[in-house]
Design a protein around this motif. Structure first.
Motif, mmCIF file in Angstrom:
data_model
loop_
_atom_site.group_PDB
_atom_site.id
_atom_site.type_symbol
_atom_site.label_atom_id
_atom_site.label_comp_id
_atom_site.label_asym_id
_atom_site.label_seq_id
_atom_site.Cartn_x
_atom_site.Cartn_y
_atom_site.Cartn_z
ATOM 1 N N GLY A 1 -7.157 15.551 6.967
ATOM 2 C CA GLY A 1 -8.390 15.061 7.565
ATOM 3 C C GLY A 1 -8.905 13.810 6.867
ATOM 4 N N GLN A 2 -8.344 13.484 5.716
ATOM 5 C CA GLN A 2 -8.724 12.240 5.011
ATOM 6 C C GLN A 2 -7.425 11.521 4.657
ATOM 7 O OE1 GLN A 2 -11.322 12.979 1.676
ATOM 8 N NE2 GLN A 2 -12.908 13.905 2.963
ATOM 9 N N PRO A 3 -6.929 10.712 5.581
ATOM 10 C CA PRO A 3 -5.566 10.185 5.415
ATOM 11 C C PRO A 3 -5.361 9.297 4.193
ATOM 12 C CG PRO A 3 -6.621 9.331 7.434
ATOM 13 C CD PRO A 3 -7.567 10.281 6.829
ATOM 14 N N ARG A 4 -6.414 8.781 3.593
ATOM 15 C CA ARG A 4 -6.206 7.888 2.443
ATOM 16 C C ARG A 4 -6.605 8.541 1.131
ATOM 17 N NH1 ARG A 4 -3.332 5.925 5.410
ATOM 18 N NH2 ARG A 4 -3.638 4.111 6.711
ATOM 19 N N LEU B 1 2.458 9.114 0.168
ATOM 20 C CA LEU B 1 1.389 8.709 1.085
ATOM 21 C C LEU B 1 1.930 7.609 1.972
ATOM 22 C CD1 LEU B 1 -1.651 9.462 1.356
ATOM 23 C CD2 LEU B 1 -2.160 7.400 0.043
ATOM 24 N N SER B 2 1.587 7.697 3.243
ATOM 25 C CA SER B 2 2.047 6.611 4.098
ATOM 26 C C SER B 2 0.924 5.593 4.228
ATOM 27 C CB SER B 2 2.450 7.141 5.476
ATOM 28 O OG SER B 2 1.302 7.395 6.256
ATOM 29 N N GLY B 3 1.334 4.359 4.314
ATOM 30 C CA GLY B 3 0.352 3.282 4.446
ATOM 31 C C GLY B 3 0.771 2.347 5.556
ATOM 32 N N THR B 4 0.136 1.201 5.586
ATOM 33 C CA THR B 4 0.460 0.251 6.645
ATOM 34 C C THR B 4 1.885 -0.224 6.466
ATOM 35 O OG1 THR B 4 -1.811 -0.489 6.331
ATOM 36 C CG2 THR B 4 -0.440 -1.764 7.851
#
Lengths: 480, 454
Positions: free
Chosen positions: B335-338, B288-291
Motif C-alpha cells: 500500500g506504500q510502494p516507495r 524495490l522497483s523504481g522508474t
C-alpha cells in the motif's frame, strides 16, 4: 529460586547445544579447541579418535553419510547406488568444488578410493567388496563415460555398499584438500590445526569464522582448561574416577574399544597361541581396569561387536606357558600409567613376563597393521553406528582392517550380509572367529570425553563419532 | 407516639447506615476464581509457585490495580499461597519472566469491556503449567483450566479514550494449509488474475509457485523449477529470498541462485493455470522497483545478510546505494510502494524510504516480518528475536506520533521466516500467511487479520 537457577544450569551443562537462537543464526566467532592425548590425524583412512573424526568431518565428505535417523543419505553422490548383481552404479552430485576451486571429478573419487586398497592401508575394509581389493588393487572402479557416475564391479553382491561407504573412513580426501564445509587455514603454531569456512560449499559457508585446534601434552593442563572453561571445546578430557560434569552426552554409538592384541612376535614363540590367548583373557580383571583407570562411562567388554549379548567366556583350562614379551603402548595413550602396569601384573598370572615399552602413535599404528609386535594395547574407533547386524559387520570389518587383516573377512561372510537370515547370531560367530584368528582380547569400551562450553551452540554429535561443526555458531559476545 | 419519641425514631432512621453499593467487580472476580475450580485441577497444588498475570484491555489504571488486588485476595482464599504477580508493563515476555522467577504455574486473566455502553466486563482466566520439571523436555505451554464470565460493572470508571492507532486483531488458531519439504524463504500476495482476489506466491529452494485459494485450500496455478537455473558460487547456509510483484510480472531472487529474475506471467486457456517464463535476469535479489528499473541486493560473503552496497539500475545505468546497515530483511510496505521495512543485523525494525534511508525506528523484530498500510498508517507483523520453546511469536506493531503501539498477537510453532498479507479468500478480508520452519519442513499457516470498526 534455586530451582529456577538449576533449570538453567542443568540444561546448559548437560545439553550445551540447546538451540536458543535469534531470528537468524549469527555468523562469526572464533573457537579454540584443545585436544589431549593422541596427535590429530587429518587423513580419513587413519581415523583413530573422536577429534580426528571431527576435523576430518569438517574438511572432507564421503559419497554417503548416515543422518541423525540412522538412514543412509547421499552426500557427494546424488542418489543411492543402483546395484544389480555384482555391478554397482553410483551417480555423482554435479558442481561440487574442492577447497582449491577445482571441480571434483569422478576420477578423483575413484583415485581416492583406490588408495584405500594399498598394502599399508588400515581402512581396506571400505573397498573390500570391490573386485581387486583383496589383491591389493587395482580396483575395478571407473568413471562412467559421461563422468557423472562411478561404475563398480563387486567381488560379491553387496547391497549395503552405500552404508559401508557412509563410514567416516570413506571420506574423499585429495591430500589435505576436500569438499567439506571447512578448509585448512595456515597453522599459527606447531601442532595446531586451523579450520576456516569454505565459501564455495554447496550448502553455504558455515557460521563460525575460525576453529583452532591445539594439541595439549599435559594431562593436568588439559583438565585445568576443561575445569576452568578456558576453551570452547576440549577433546579427550582426562578421565577421573567420576565422570566430570560438563561433558557432552553421547549416544550408545560409536565408542572407542580398548584391545590387547597378541602379535606375531609372541604367536611364533608360543606352543599353543590359542591357549595363550584364552589364558590372558581369563586373567584380565576388566571391571577393575575399566573402573579404576578408564573413568566413569567405560564399560568392560569381552567382545568386539554385539557386546551386549552374553558372550561365552573364552577362558578355559590352559597350561601356563612361561614367556617374556614387550607390551607396546602409545606414549600419548590416556590410560597411562596405571592401566598398562595393572595389565602387566595380570599377565604374569598367565605366564607372560611383560615389559612395557612406550612408543609414538605412528609407531604403534604401523606395528598394529603389520602384526610385528609381541603384545600391544591400543584404542580403536570402529565403524559402529548402531546395533543392527549390518552395522556390527562393518564394525568388525573396520577392526580387522585396523590390524591389517581386512582379508580375515571372507567374501562368504560379505555375501551373507545380503541374506535375510543374517542376524546377531551370525555376527557373534564371525566376531568369535575374528577374535581368535587375530588374537584380539577386548578389554573395555568408552564414550568420548568431549566438553563443549555453552558459548558454542549446535555442535551436534553424529553417529560417525564426529562433532558436526558446519551448523555450529558462537553466541554473540562470547570470549574466545 | 409522643413527638419526642417520633423524632428520635426519625433520627435513628436518618442515621442508620445505608446499604453499600453492590461490589460487582469483587463479585465478578469471585465468580471467575470459583469457576476455575483450582482444587479440582489434576496435577495442580495450590502450594506450587504460581505467577499471576492480569491484562485488562482499555481500562483505567486504578481499575486494573483494583482487579489485581481482588484476584490476589480471592486466589489466596483458595489456598494459592505462593503467588507472584507479573507486571505487563515491565516484562517483554511475561511467561519467560514467570519461569525465570521460579514459577511452576501461571494464571493469566484477560478482560475487556463490551456490550451496551461498554459496561459488560468479560473476564477470562487460564491456568497453565509453564515448568514441567528439570528432566521433562520443554514444549508448548499446557492449559489446565480456563473460565470465562461476564458481569455488568455499573460503577466501573469510563474507559480511557481509545488510542489513536486502532490495532487490528489476528484471529487464529493458525491453520496449516500447505507444507514444503525445503525452507520457504519468501511469500507474496500478487494480483495476477483478473479478479478481486490475490494469489499467493511461494519461493523455496526447489521452485517458485503460484497458488490461488479455493474453498479454503491452496490450488496450484503455476510452478517454475529452480533446479535448472545457474547456482550461486557462494550460497547461504540459511537461505533467503525475495518476491516482488507487478502487473503480469513477478520478480524474485534466491540466495542459492546466481541471479534474480523477472518473470512474465501469462494466462492460459485454462482458468486454473498460469504460465511463467523468464524475461530477464537481475544482478541480485530484487528489493524495490523504481522508474525503469530495480534496486537489487547481494548477500554479504555467503552469509544470510544483505550487503551494504545495493544497486539501482535505471534505464541501463547502474547506481550504487550504500545502506546504513547489513539488513537481515527488506520488505515493502503493502500500500506504500516507495517504503520498506528493514530488520537490521541487531534485530531493530526500521522504516526505510525508496533510497533506503532510515526514516524511523519502529521497534524490534526477528526475520519473517511483513508490513501493510491502512489509511496511510503502516502496520507491521513482527516476529520474535528469540525462540521460546520452539515457538515464534507474531506481534502487530505500529507507530503513531512517535508512540509505539503493540499487540501481542499469536504464538506460532516453528520459526517464521516469511510472511505475506493479502486478500486471498475474499475481497474485504485480509489474510495472513506465514511460513514456519520446523525440523525438516516448512509449514504454510493461515490466519485472518481483522480490523476493528472505524
Amino acid at each position: 529460586m534455586e530451582r529456577a537457577m538449576m533449570r538453567w544450569l542443568v540444561p546448559l551443562l548437560l545439553l550445551p547445544n540447546l538451540a536458543v537462537a535469534a531470528g537468524r543464526t549469527p555468523y562469526g566467532g572464533e573457537v579454540v579447541a584443545y585436544i589431549w592425548g593422541a596427535s590429530l590425524s587429518r587423513a580419513p583412512a587413519n581415523l583413530q579418535t573422536f577429534a580426528d573424526a571431527t576435523v576430518q568431518g569438517a574438511l572432507f565428505e564421503g559419497l554417503y553419510a548416515i543422518d541423525a535417523q540412522g538412514r543412509v543419505v547421499p552426500e557427494l553422490a546424488s542418489a543411492l547406488p543402483t546395484i544389480s548383481g555384482r555391478r554397482a552404479l553410483i551417480p555423482l552430485r554435479a558442481g561440487v568444488k574442492l577447497h582449491d576451486g577445482r571441480p571434483l571429478t569422478a576420477s578423483m573419487i575413484a583415485s581416492a578410493l583406490e588408495s584405500l586398497a594399498a598394502q599399508d592401508s588400515t581402512s581396506k575394509h571400505i573397498v573390500l567388496p570391490i573386485e581387486g581389493a583383496r589383491d591389493g588393487g587395482p580396483l575395478r572402479i571407473a568413471p562412467s563415460a559421461q563422468g557423472d557416475a562411478l561404475e563398480v564391479s563387486l567381488a560379491v553382491p553387496y547391497p549395503e555398499l552405500a552404508r559401508l561407504w557412509a563410514s567416516p573412513r570413506a571420506r574423499i580426501a585429495l591430500g589435505e584438500v576436500g569438499t567439506g564445509p571447512f578448509r585448512l587455514g595456515p597453522e599459527p603454531r606447531p601442532n595446531a590445526t586451523v579450520l576456516l569456512p569454505f565459501l564455495g560449499h554447496r550448502d553455504g559457508r558455515p557460521f563460525l569464522d575460525r576453529v583452532e585446534l591445539r594439541q595439549h601434552a599435559s594431562r593436568f593442563g588439559a583438565f585445568s582448561i576443561f575445569r576452568k572453561r578456558k576453551a570452547s571445546l576440549v577433546f579427550s578430557v582426562p578421565d577421573t574416577r567420576r565422570r566430570p560434569k560438563g561433558l557432552l552426552r553421547w549416544g550408545p554409538h560409536p565408542k572407542t574399544l580398548l584391545i590387547l592384541s597378541i602379535g606375531r612376535g609372541l604367536v611364533d614363540r608360543s606352543k599353543d597361541p590359542a591357549a595363550l590367548r584364552r589364558a590372558i583373557d581369563a586373567v584380565l580383571n576388566r571391571r577393575l581396569l575399566a573402573q579404576r583407570y578408564l573413568g566413569a562411562g567405560a564399560r568392560p567388554v569381552r567382545a568386539l561387536a554385539v557386546k551386549d549379548l552374553a558372550n561365552p567366556s573364552d577362558s578355559g583350562q590352559a597350561k601356563r606357558e612361561p614367556l617374556t614379551a614387550k607390551l607396546l603402548i602409545s606414549k600419548d595413550a590416556r590410560e597411562l600409567p596405571g592401566f598398562a602396569m595393572t595389565v602387566q601384573t595380570k599377565l604374569i598370572r598367565a605366564g607372560v613376563q611383560a615389559t612395557i615399552e612406550k612408543r609414538s602413535a605412528q609407531y604403534i599404528a604401523e606395528r598394529r597393521r603389520t602384526g610385528d609386535y609381541e603384545l600391544l594395547i591400543d584404542s580403536i574407533l570402529p565403524d559402529e553406528v548402531s546395533n543392527a547386524p549390518i552395522d556390527q559387520l562393518h564394525a568388525l570389518m573396520s577392526i580387522a582392517a585396523a590390524y591389517g587383516r581386512a582379508d580375515a573377512i571372507s567374501d562368504t561372510a560379505l555375501s551373507r550380509a545380503a541374506d535375510p537370515s543374517f542376524d546377531h547370531k551370525a555376527i557373534a560367530e564371525l566376531e568369535r572367529s575374528l577374535r581368535e584368528r587375530l588374537m584380539l582380547i577386548p578389554i573395555a569400551d568408552r564414550p568420548p570425553s568431549i566438553a563443549v562450553r555453552d558459548d558454542l551452540r549446535r555442535a551436534m554429535p553424529s553417529t560417525s563419532g564426529s562433532l558436526e561443526l558446519q551448523g555450529a555458531y558462537q553466541q554473540p559476545g562470547s570470549k574466545k | 407516639m409522643s413527638p419526642s419519641i417520633a423524632l428520635a425514631v426519625l433520627g435513628l432512621i436518618a442515621s442508620a447506615p445505608t446499604t453499600p453499593a453492590p461490589r460487582s467487580l469483587d463479585q465478578a472476580i469471585t465468580k471467575l476464581v470459583n469457576a476455575l475450580s483450582l482444587s479440582s485441577v489434576r496435577g495442580y497444588d495450590p502450594t506450587f509457585d504460581t505467577a499471576l498475570l492480569v491484562r485488562l484491555e482499555r481500562t483505567a489504571p486504578k481499575f486494573q490495580a483494583r482487579a489485581e488486588g481482588l484476584l490476589r485476595a480471592r486466589l489466596t482464599q483458595h489456598g494459592v499461597l505462593g503467588l507472584m504477580p507479573i507486571s505487563l508493563a515491565q516484562e517483554a515476555n511475561p511467561t519467560e519472566a514467570a519461569t525465570e522467577r521460579g514459577a511452576d504455574w501461571l494464571i493469566t486473566v484477560r478482560g475487556r469491556f463490551s456490550g451496551q455502553n461498554a459496561r459488560g466486563l468479560e473476564l477470562h482466566a487460564e491456568l497453565s503449567a509453564i515448568d514441567p520439571g528439570l528432566w521433562a523436555p520443554a514444549g508448548p505451554i499446557s492449559i489446565y483450566a480456563s473460565a470465562t464470565i461476564t458481569q455488568d460493572q455499573p460503577n466501573a470508571p469510563p474507559p480511557p479514550p481509545p488510542a489513536q492507532a486502532s490495532l487490528p486483531e489476528l484471529l487464529g488458531p493458525p491453520i496449516k494449509i500447505n507444507e514444503r519439504s525445503s525452507s520457504v524463504v519468501a511469500l507474496a500476495a500478487c494480483s495476477l488474475l483478473s479478479s478481486e482476489l490475490e494469489q499467493l506466491v511461494v519461493l523455496n529452494s526447489e521452485a517458485l509457485e503460484v497458488f490461488s485459494f479455493a474453498q479454503g485450500r491452496l490450488r496450484p496455478l503455476a510452478r517454475l523449477e529452480l533446479g535448472a537455473l545457474p547456482r550461486s558460487a557462494s550460497p547461504a547456509r540459511e537461505p533467503l529470498g525475495t518476491i516482488r510483484c507487478g502487473p503480469d510480472r513477478i520478480a524474485f531472487g534466491h540466495s542459492d541462485l546466481a541471479s534474480g529474475y523477472v518473470l512474465s506471467v501469462q494466462r492460459t486457456s485454462s482458468p486454473d493455470e498460469l504460465r511463467l517464463s523468464v524475461l530477464e535476469p537481475l544482478d541480485g535479489l530484487p528489493i524495490l522497483s523504481g522508474t525503469g528499473g530495480w534496486i537489487v541486493a547481494k548477500l554479504e560473503a555467503g552469509t544470510s545478510r544483505y550487503g551494504r552496497q545495493l544497486q539501482r539500475s535505471t534505464r541501463g545505468t547502474a547506481e550504487v546505494i550504500t545502506a546504513q546497515h547489513e539488513y537481515l530483511e527488506l520488505e515493502p510496505i503493502r500500500g506504500q510502494p516507495r517504503s520498506l521495512i528493514g530488520v537490521t543485523e541487531d534485530y531493530r525494525l526500521v522504516r526505510l524510504d525508496k533510497d533506503l534511508k532510515v526514516r524511523g525506528v519502529l521497534g524490534t523484530s526477528g526475520v519473517g516480518a511483513c508490513a501493510l498500510s491502512r489509511k496511510g498508517q503502516p502496520f507491521v507483523l513482527t516476529t520474535s528475536t528469540e525462540l521460546d520453546a520452539a515457538m515464534d511469536r507474531l506481534t502487530i506493531l505500529t507507530l503513531v506520533e512517535g508512540r509505539r503501539h503493540e499487540r501481542d498477537a499469536m504464538a506460532i510453532e516453528g520459526q517464521v521466516f516469511a510472511c505475506a498479507t493479502g486478500a486471498f479468500r475474499s475481497p474485504g478480508r485480509t489474510d495472513v500467511i506465514v511460513a514456519a520452519q520446523g525440523p525438516d519442513h516448512s509449514a504454510l499457516l493461515s490466519l485472518e487479520l481483522r480490523w476493528s470498526a472505524p
